[in-house]
Design an enzyme around this catalytic site. Structure first.
Site: not given
Length: 535
Positions: A61, A92-93, A181, A183, A240, A390
């Protein structure tokens, strides 16, 4: 309608503290066939306990743990995770939050670390099974504060090349932390680290499959929709709503009544093309409602994009209510539910981040599926895709045998061309000009064999005119922009790098074929900092 959460003890719950990368954690974990959900980092303890997670990840964050309004997990969180033997990973945060809350010290870093950084593994750990002690890897850092003293029982597992703490753990208390990070793709071995943590350290079983999602959704729909209830599904012709309609139809059969609304904001010949596809390929009974005058009348003179979205969302619901009333006379019973193809990114982007005075990531824009619904709406919502991205929706569509042509269609915004005509959509012939330009652009992409390589492509009508020369005469005509991006889920995107010859050909076609256009520009901005749509 209730949101179906897989009945499993393998849920990985992500508490979002405002990082722009939080959604990527969710996606990376799902790629491991593990179900993950993202909720606000400041959610109540009851919200967390009701979800019964096996693992909790505290996201990064933009805040400092020293700020007065720094977001944090709820009171009782530490006691809850320890008494229930839940694994916790801070990123991280999130790492700094663990350190501070458990008695360690976080301070302003002597050297801030942003961007690529090399780290070295200092001790054996379940986080780093490959390479072992002394191994090095490149990671993506983004922090100004750093942990300078760890809580009792914690060990430093890895350090950065500048000597800052990069990874920590306390296996006995099941707390782990990464100062970088894992990810993002800029941390090449990050997925391996996440996989090691979830599969080997936490013992999570990778058992989440799209077939199970389908089965669970059908069960929920059948449980919520009574045997004599009827349902309206709003079809747009996009991926969708098409998948949502097919899924609901599988669950309740002919008690589903599909409606396609022509709101005057559709693409070139969209009504004719879409209705043909619905009837020929999907075999769904679809009623087409002409609401062009109604929508454009309400939008006349409106420039603000948020107001346009709210108006369109409200008018859609009004049309559905009117359709439901008419259907009631035919059925002798008014439909009780409305199906919408809301996706997980819609929900995430329509929520405001901890510490902002609101309640989640900053509201980028309200999606008409979630942000424009009136409080007195008479129809209850069914949103069967609400927890999916998606690409997951397309995977679900394949299982449901939805025609490939539908599944490969580029995303089209709920508000339609209203968010692609900047300013008043009813001014002049803006909509007609945009339709022609967009059709030339999309057909050119298809002819070049590029359509499936691009996540989304479209044209934008700009509220400006430029001077030009056409047929040896001075012109003062419209400017249009072309936008094409690549993406996996619409949450982040890179602009597509067309060959110059392709752009030259398209520009010539547009200026030669569309009356009133004398300049074509290309949008070469990624997301972030921009959104995919212009409004």
């Amino acid at each position: 309608m209730e949101t179906p959460i897989p009945q499993s003890t393998n849920l990985v719950l992500i508490l979002d503290f405002g990082s722009q990368y939080t959604h990527l954690i969710t996606r990376r974990i799902r790629k491991l066939s593990i179900f993950s959900l993202c909720i606000s980092g400041t959610s109540s303890l009851k919200t967390i306990t009701d979800l019964n997670p096996k693992v909790i990840i505290l996201s990064g964050g933009p805040h400092s743990v020293h700020s007065v309004d720094a977001p944090t997990f709820p009171d009782g969180f530490i006691e809850y995770v320890e008494s229930n033997k839940i694994f916790v990973l801070g990123i991280c945060y999130g790492l700094q939050l663990i350190v501070q809350k458990l008695g360690g010290v976080v301070d302003i870093g002597v050297k801030q670390e942003y961007g690529r950084m090399e780290i070295e593994v200092l001790r054996e750990s379940g986080l780093y099974l490959s390479g072992g002690v002394g191994s090095k890897q490149s990671v993506w850092m983004s922090h100004g504060d750093e942990a300078v003293r760890l809580p009792e029982g914690f060990s430093v597992v890895a350090k950065s090349q500048q000597g800052s703490v990069a990874a920590i753990e306390n296996p006995e208390r099941r707390f782990y932390g990464l100062q970088y990070h894992p990810e993002v793709t800029h941390s090449p071995e990050g997925m391996v680290t996440l996989s090691n943590f979830l599969l080997n350290v936490c013992g999570v079983t990778p058992e989440w499959k799209m077939e199970d999602v389908l089965e669970e959704e059908i069960k929920v729909i059948r449980r919520v929709v009574a045997d004599d209830d009827h349902v309206i599904c709003a079809l747009s012709g996009g991926v969708d709503s098409t998948v949502a309609a097919t899924l609901v139809h599988k669950a309740i059969g002919d008690r589903l009544h599909c409606v396609f609304v022509d709101n005057g904001l559709l693409r070139y010949k969209e009504q004719e093309r879409v209705m043909e596809l619905f009837e020929k390929d999907l075999h769904l009974p679809v009623t087409c409602v002409d609401a062009v005058d109604k929508f454009l009348g309400e939008l006349k003179g409106v420039d603000d994009p948020e107001k346009k979205r709210k108006i369109i969302g409200k008018e859609f619901i009004t049309v559905f209510d009117e359709f439901a009333t008419k259907l009631e006379k035919e059925l002798g019973k008014k439909p009780a539910f409305l199906v919408q193809g809301t996706l997980y990114p819609d929900v995430i982007e329509s929520c405001p981040p901890p510490g902002s005075g609101r309640s989640h990531s900053h509201t980028i824009k309200s999606h008409h599926n979630v942000g424009g619904l009136p409080k007195d709406m008479k129809l209850k919502l069914i949103e069967p895709l609400k927890l999916l991205f998606k690409d997951e929706v397309r995977e679900l569509g394949k299982i449901l045998n939805v025609p490939e042509g539908f599944l490969k269609r580029h995303p089209f915004p709920g508000p339609g061309l209203a968010v692609r005509v900047l300013g008043d959509v009813t001014a002049g012939n803006a909509l007609e000009v945009l339709r022609q330009v967009d059709e030339i652009f999309i057909q050119s992409i298809k002819e070049a064999g590029l359509y499936d390589k691009i996540w989304q492509a479209f044209a934008v009508f700009l509220p400006i005119k430029s001077v030009g020369v056409q047929g040896d005469q001075r012109t003062h005509s419209h400017v249009v922009a072309l936008r094409a991006v690549t993406s996996q889920d619409g949450m982040t995107a890179d602009w597509y790098d067309f060959e110059h010859k392709f752009l030259d050909d398209v520009s010539r076609k547009i200026c030669n074929s569309v009356r009133g256009v004398n300049r074509v520009v290309q949008d070469i901005t990624s997301k972030p900092p921009s959104t995919i749509e212009w409004e």
